[in-house]
Structures are given as structure tokens and as C-alpha cells.
Design a protein around this motif. Structure first.
Motif, PDB file in Angstrom:
ATOM      1  N   MET A 155       0.836  -1.204   0.000  1.00  0.00           N
ATOM      2  CA  MET A 155       0.000   0.000   0.000  1.00  0.00           C
ATOM      3  C   MET A 155       0.870   1.253   0.000  1.00  0.00           C
ATOM      4  SD  MET A 155      -1.130   2.637   2.110  1.00  0.00           S
ATOM      5  CE  MET A 155      -0.827   2.020   3.759  1.00  0.00           C
ATOM      6  N   LEU A 156       1.926   1.262   0.835  1.00  0.00           N
ATOM      7  CA  LEU A 156       2.773   2.455   0.957  1.00  0.00           C
ATOM      8  C   LEU A 156       3.431   2.848  -0.361  1.00  0.00           C
ATOM      9  CD1 LEU A 156       4.599   1.986   4.387  1.00  0.00           C
ATOM     10  CD2 LEU A 156       2.876   3.699   3.803  1.00  0.00           C
ATOM     11  N   VAL A 157       3.891   1.869  -1.136  1.00  0.00           N
ATOM     12  CA  VAL A 157       4.592   2.213  -2.375  1.00  0.00           C
ATOM     13  C   VAL A 157       3.644   2.797  -3.418  1.00  0.00           C
ATOM     14  CG1 VAL A 157       6.399   0.507  -1.990  1.00  0.00           C
ATOM     15  CG2 VAL A 157       4.377  -0.139  -3.321  1.00  0.00           C
ATOM     16  N   ARG A 158       2.350   2.759  -3.141  1.00  0.00           N
ATOM     17  CA  ARG A 158       1.376   3.341  -4.061  1.00  0.00           C
ATOM     18  C   ARG A 158       0.957   4.757  -3.674  1.00  0.00           C
ATOM     19  NH1 ARG A 158       0.489  -2.196  -4.613  1.00  0.00           N
ATOM     20  NH2 ARG A 158      -0.241  -2.822  -6.696  1.00  0.00           N
ATOM     21  N   ALA A 170      -9.454  12.833   3.189  1.00  0.00           N
ATOM     22  CA  ALA A 170      -8.916  12.674   1.831  1.00  0.00           C
ATOM     23  C   ALA A 170      -7.846  11.590   1.792  1.00  0.00           C
ATOM     24  CB  ALA A 170      -8.343  14.003   1.338  1.00  0.00           C
ATOM     25  N   LEU A 171      -7.035  11.523   2.838  1.00  0.00           N
ATOM     26  CA  LEU A 171      -5.991  10.503   2.884  1.00  0.00           C
ATOM     27  C   LEU A 171      -6.604   9.120   3.094  1.00  0.00           C
ATOM     28  CD1 LEU A 171      -3.062   9.653   2.887  1.00  0.00           C
ATOM     29  CD2 LEU A 171      -2.908  10.302   5.305  1.00  0.00           C
ATOM     30  N   GLN A 172      -7.674   9.041   3.848  1.00  0.00           N
ATOM     31  CA  GLN A 172      -8.342   7.748   4.032  1.00  0.00           C
ATOM     32  C   GLN A 172      -8.779   7.166   2.691  1.00  0.00           C
ATOM     33  OE1 GLN A 172     -11.551   8.433   6.802  1.00  0.00           O
ATOM     34  NE2 GLN A 172     -10.263   8.027   8.589  1.00  0.00           N
ATOM     35  N   PHE A 199       0.701   9.957   6.207  1.00  0.00           N
ATOM     36  CA  PHE A 199       0.439   8.623   6.732  1.00  0.00           C
ATOM     37  C   PHE A 199       1.349   8.327   7.922  1.00  0.00           C
ATOM     38  CE2 PHE A 199       1.199   4.079   6.982  1.00  0.00           C
ATOM     39  CZ  PHE A 199      -0.084   3.557   6.942  1.00  0.00           C
ATOM     40  N   PHE A 200       2.644   8.647   7.799  1.00  0.00           N
ATOM     41  CA  PHE A 200       3.559   8.396   8.907  1.00  0.00           C
ATOM     42  C   PHE A 200       3.271   9.313  10.093  1.00  0.00           C
ATOM     43  CE2 PHE A 200       6.132   6.028   5.850  1.00  0.00           C
ATOM     44  CZ  PHE A 200       6.462   4.927   6.636  1.00  0.00           C
ATOM     45  N   ALA A 251      -5.776  -0.251  11.807  1.00  0.00           N
ATOM     46  CA  ALA A 251      -7.064   0.438  11.947  1.00  0.00           C
ATOM     47  C   ALA A 251      -6.882   1.776  12.639  1.00  0.00           C
ATOM     48  CB  ALA A 251      -8.039  -0.442  12.732  1.00  0.00           C
ATOM     49  N   GLY A 252      -5.985   1.828  13.642  1.00  0.00           N
ATOM     50  CA  GLY A 252      -5.743   3.072  14.352  1.00  0.00           C
ATOM     51  C   GLY A 252      -5.145   4.143  13.463  1.00  0.00           C
ATOM     52  N   VAL A 253      -4.224   3.748  12.586  1.00  0.00           N
ATOM     53  CA  VAL A 253      -3.644   4.711  11.643  1.00  0.00           C
ATOM     54  C   VAL A 253      -4.723   5.228  10.704  1.00  0.00           C
ATOM     55  CG1 VAL A 253      -2.023   5.003   9.732  1.00  0.00           C
ATOM     56  CG2 VAL A 253      -1.334   3.723  11.763  1.00  0.00           C
ATOM     57  N   PHE A 254      -5.537   4.335  10.194  1.00  0.00           N
ATOM     58  CA  PHE A 254      -6.582   4.747   9.251  1.00  0.00           C
ATOM     59  C   PHE A 254      -7.519   5.756   9.898  1.00  0.00           C
ATOM     60  CE2 PHE A 254     -10.639   4.281   7.027  1.00  0.00           C
ATOM     61  CZ  PHE A 254     -10.229   4.405   5.702  1.00  0.00           C
TER      62      PHE A 254
END
Length: 395
Positions: free
Chosen positions: A324-327, A375-377, A336-337, A366-369
Motif C-alpha cells: 500500500m505504501l509504495v502506491r 482525503a488521505l483515508q 500517513f507516517f 485500523a488506528g492509523v486509518f
């Protein structure tokens, strides 16, 4: 009574292989270590979270330690989790090979209970472990981590206020050229993000520009151009020719299901102990060595001991996170970080360290999301679906 013959053959004398041979011999097993250059000195910088270090690690091998570390995403955060850096030479020496039969040779074929050497001779044992690492080329679809670092042994004298600070991720803008007049290849390089990593080591202060993961990988010469020595407070960027440097280039995983690899059991970077979320592998390789030794002593299957169901699920979830991150585009990656480092420390540790805490990895994701802006979600959700398709079809 233990049967005659070798209990274990370890192929590869890097940190994972040497640690396994050392711990197995200390437990009284009959061990053979095979490597073309088994005593070649280690030059890499080995860092780990302090709470990941095994109890038996000799404190004398720790070159630097801090109770917390900083990240800039791009605002500053202080993460209250200890971090330590090993003295590579002392670390290698601490993993004594007393009681280990060392064979300086190249392995041509690895089977479950035998190793064929380049000269055609065969060694046999109850178990064979492949610890040869993953530094070599892999498929173009596998993201690679690249980095360029410079050691400054005058750091303590020239920048005392920065000495001792551990900065694991500095996502503030690096030194970049105006790419508007450059070709398409240069513009592509400019859009691949990198961060600075700044720590104390036995060789001096290390300032390293790192691309966590990319495909195609970000070239080392581009990372060298982005060097942030001036910001770190060390030297001017035009270092003399004799300055010590470090170059990193390795794939973020060897295979999507390392527990199915064989017939020899892979361990270390080649065996799934390299965390696809960070690229760290040493601490988990040391713990994996103990699991393998305990399983062999008890007459159990070491592969099952390394890969219970929770560990398999946790690994696949982390691999999904990597793909996911590389996209994500650069600005989304930094945000995200920022959401990740806003997590409570136990959730951060579950994602970054715990080898078989699948539930903890899922809670962290889930906590990061939840902490991502709306917009980032949307971007993370779309990238995750595409990553899941890739993960399923590549298995």
C-alpha cells in the motif's frame, strides 16, 4: 541419548546465521556453519528498538543508546521508546563460534537434511537452515530500500547540541534541485520521497538519506545528492574523499510466504524476519535463533515454531501495508507516517516489532486509518485494495 551426527547446518555467517550457530552451540547442539568467508568483518550499521533486544545480548556491544527518538512528519514528535545502535565489530565477536565446526566453502545445493558444497562434497544433519540473506537481485515487482549515509567522527566536537539525538525519520524537504528544466527521468526521481536518519554509532555520527521502499528503487546517487549534512549540524556537504560512507540496497521481502520456502528452513532476511514495514531484521533474527534452537532441542519442527498461525497472518498484514505504501504519493506518505506516530507506543510496537501479534498489527492498521484525514483515508483505502489484489495474485 542424542543420536550421533550433526544436529544443525547453518548456511550463511551474517548476523542471523552466526547468531543461530552461536546459540545452538551454547545449547549443546552439534553445529556446522558454512560460508565462503565465515569471518569477514561486518560493516553494516545495526540498530534496533531497545525493547526488541534479547536478554542475552551483551551490553558491551551497544555503541549508543537513547531513551527516546525523534521523527519529523514534518512537525517534530518525540517517541518515548528506547533505541540502540550496536558496535558491529564487537557484536560479531560476541557471537562466539566456540564449539561450532566452521566450513569455509560455498553451498551449491541445500536440502532438508544435507548441504552440497561447491566441490561436490556433502554435509548432513538433522536440520539445515538457509541464512544467506537477500542482498542480491530479486524480481522488479519487489520494492527495495536504498540509502546513502556519511559518518562524521567530528560530530561530538563540532555539533555538541545535536550529539546523542536519535532521529529515525526526518521527512522535511531534502536538498533538491529545481527539476523544472530537467528531463523526465530526473522528475521521476524527484517525486520519490526520502527521509533522513541521524544516529550516533561506533564510527561517529551517521547521517543517512533513506528511501524506505520504492519500485523502481531510488538510485543511491540521488540519495547522495539529497544529503542533509548541513541541516544535521555536522559538516558542509562537500566532504573530503576519505569520509566513510554507507550504502544500503536490499529487497523488502524475499517471498510472500516464507514459511513455504524450502526444503531448507530460511531464517533472517531471506526467511521473513526482515520486517516489510521497516527493513529491520537483526533483532527478530536473534529471537528467531532462540525459537529454532528450542524447537530442535525439544524434537519439534523449527519451521512450525517460527511460523505459528499468528506470525503468518501478521507477516501478510505487514506485507499488505508495504504494498500500500509504495502506491501513495509523497505528500500522502508523509501524512500517513504522521498518523502512525500519533499511535500509542504499544500499538506502534505491535506493528513494528511483535512477530506473531496479528491482532495487534490489525489494531495498529485500523488506528492509523482512523487518524488519517478524510482525503488521505480515500487514498489509503484505494491503495490498500490494489495492494490486496497484488498480494493475492502474487502468492
Amino acid at each position: 541419548m542424542k543420536p550421533a551426527g550433526n544436529d544443525l547446518i547453518v548456511v550463511g555467517a551474517g548476523p542471523a546465521g552466526r547468531a543461530l550457530a552461536h546459540r545452538a552451540a551454547a545449547a549443546g547442539l552439534a553445529v556446522v556453519l558454512v560460508d565462503p568467508a565465515p569471518r569477514a568483518p561486518w560493516r553494516q550499521t545495526f540498530g534496533m528498538y531497545a525493547d526488541d533486544a534479547p536478554d542475552w545480548l551483551d551490553g558491551a556491544v551497544i555503541a549508543a543508546q537513547s531513551p527516546s527518538f525523534q521523527v519529523f512528519t514534518p512537525g517534530e514528535r518525540v517517541i518515548e521508546r528506547g533505541y540502540l545502535v550496536l558496535d558491529s565489530e564487537l557484536f560479531q565477536q560476541s557471537l562466539s563460534l566456540d564449539g561450532v565446526r566452521v566450513v569455509a566453502a560455498r553451498a551449491r545445493r541445500l536440502d532438508a537434511e544435507a548441504v552440497t558444497l561447491s566441490d561436490g562434497s556433502v554435509l548432513s544433519a538433522r536440520h539445515v537452515v538457509d541464512a544467506r540473506g537477500t542482498a542480491g537481485p530479486t524480481g522488479a515487482h519487489i520494492p527495495r530500500q536504498t540509502a546513502f549515509g556519511v559518518f562524521d567522527d567530528r560530530a561530538d566536537r563540532e555539533a555538541p547540541k545535536n550529539s546523542g539525538r536519535t532521529v529515525l525519520m526526518d521527512w522535511r524537504a531534502p536538498n533538491t534541485r529545481d527539476s523544472r528544466t530537467q528531463g523526465a527521468g530526473t522528475r521521476a526521481r524527484e517525486t520519490t520521497p526520502s527521509f533522513s536518519y541521524c544516529i550516533d554509532t561506533a564510527r561517529g555520527r551517521l547521517v543517512e538519506e533513506t528511501c524506505l521502499a520504492a519500485r523502481p528503487p531510488l538510485p543511491v546517487d540521488e540519495l547522495q545528492r539529497r544529503s542533509r549534512l548541513r541541516r544535521s549540524g555536522l559538516r558542509r556537504p562537500d566532504l573530503p574523499d576519505h569520509a566513510a560512507t554507507e550504502i544500503v540496497d536490499f529487497p523488502m521481502y524475499a517471498r510472500p510466504r516464507p514459511w513455504r520456502a524450502g526444503p531448507a528452513l530460511p531464517i533472517g532476511a531471506v526467511g521473513g524476519q526482515l520486517n516489510p514495514a521497516t527493513g529491520y531484521s537483526v533483532a527478530q533474527s536473534l529471537h528467531a535463533a532462540d525459537r529454532v534452537v528450542a524447537a530442535i532441542e525439544a524434537g519439534r519442527d523449527p519451521r512450525r515454531a517460527l511460523w505459528p498461525t499468528g506470525a503468518r497472518i501478521a507477516y501478510r498484514l505487514r506485507l499488505l501495508g508495504l504494498l500500500m505504501l509504495v502506491r501513495l504519493p509523497p505528500e500522502a506518505l508523509v501524512a500517513f507516517f504522521d498518523a502512525f506516530f500519533a499511535l500509542p507506543i504499544p500499538l506502534q510496537r505491535a506493528y513494528l516489532s511483535a512477530p506473531d501479534d496479528a491482532a495487534g498489527v490489525a489494531r495498529a492498521m485500523a488506528g492509523v486509518f482512523r487518524r488519517c484525514p478524510t482525503a488521505l483515508q480515500a487514498r489509503v483505502g484505494l491503495a490498500s485494495m490494489r495492494a490486496l489484489v497484488e498480494l493475492v495474485t502474487s502468492s
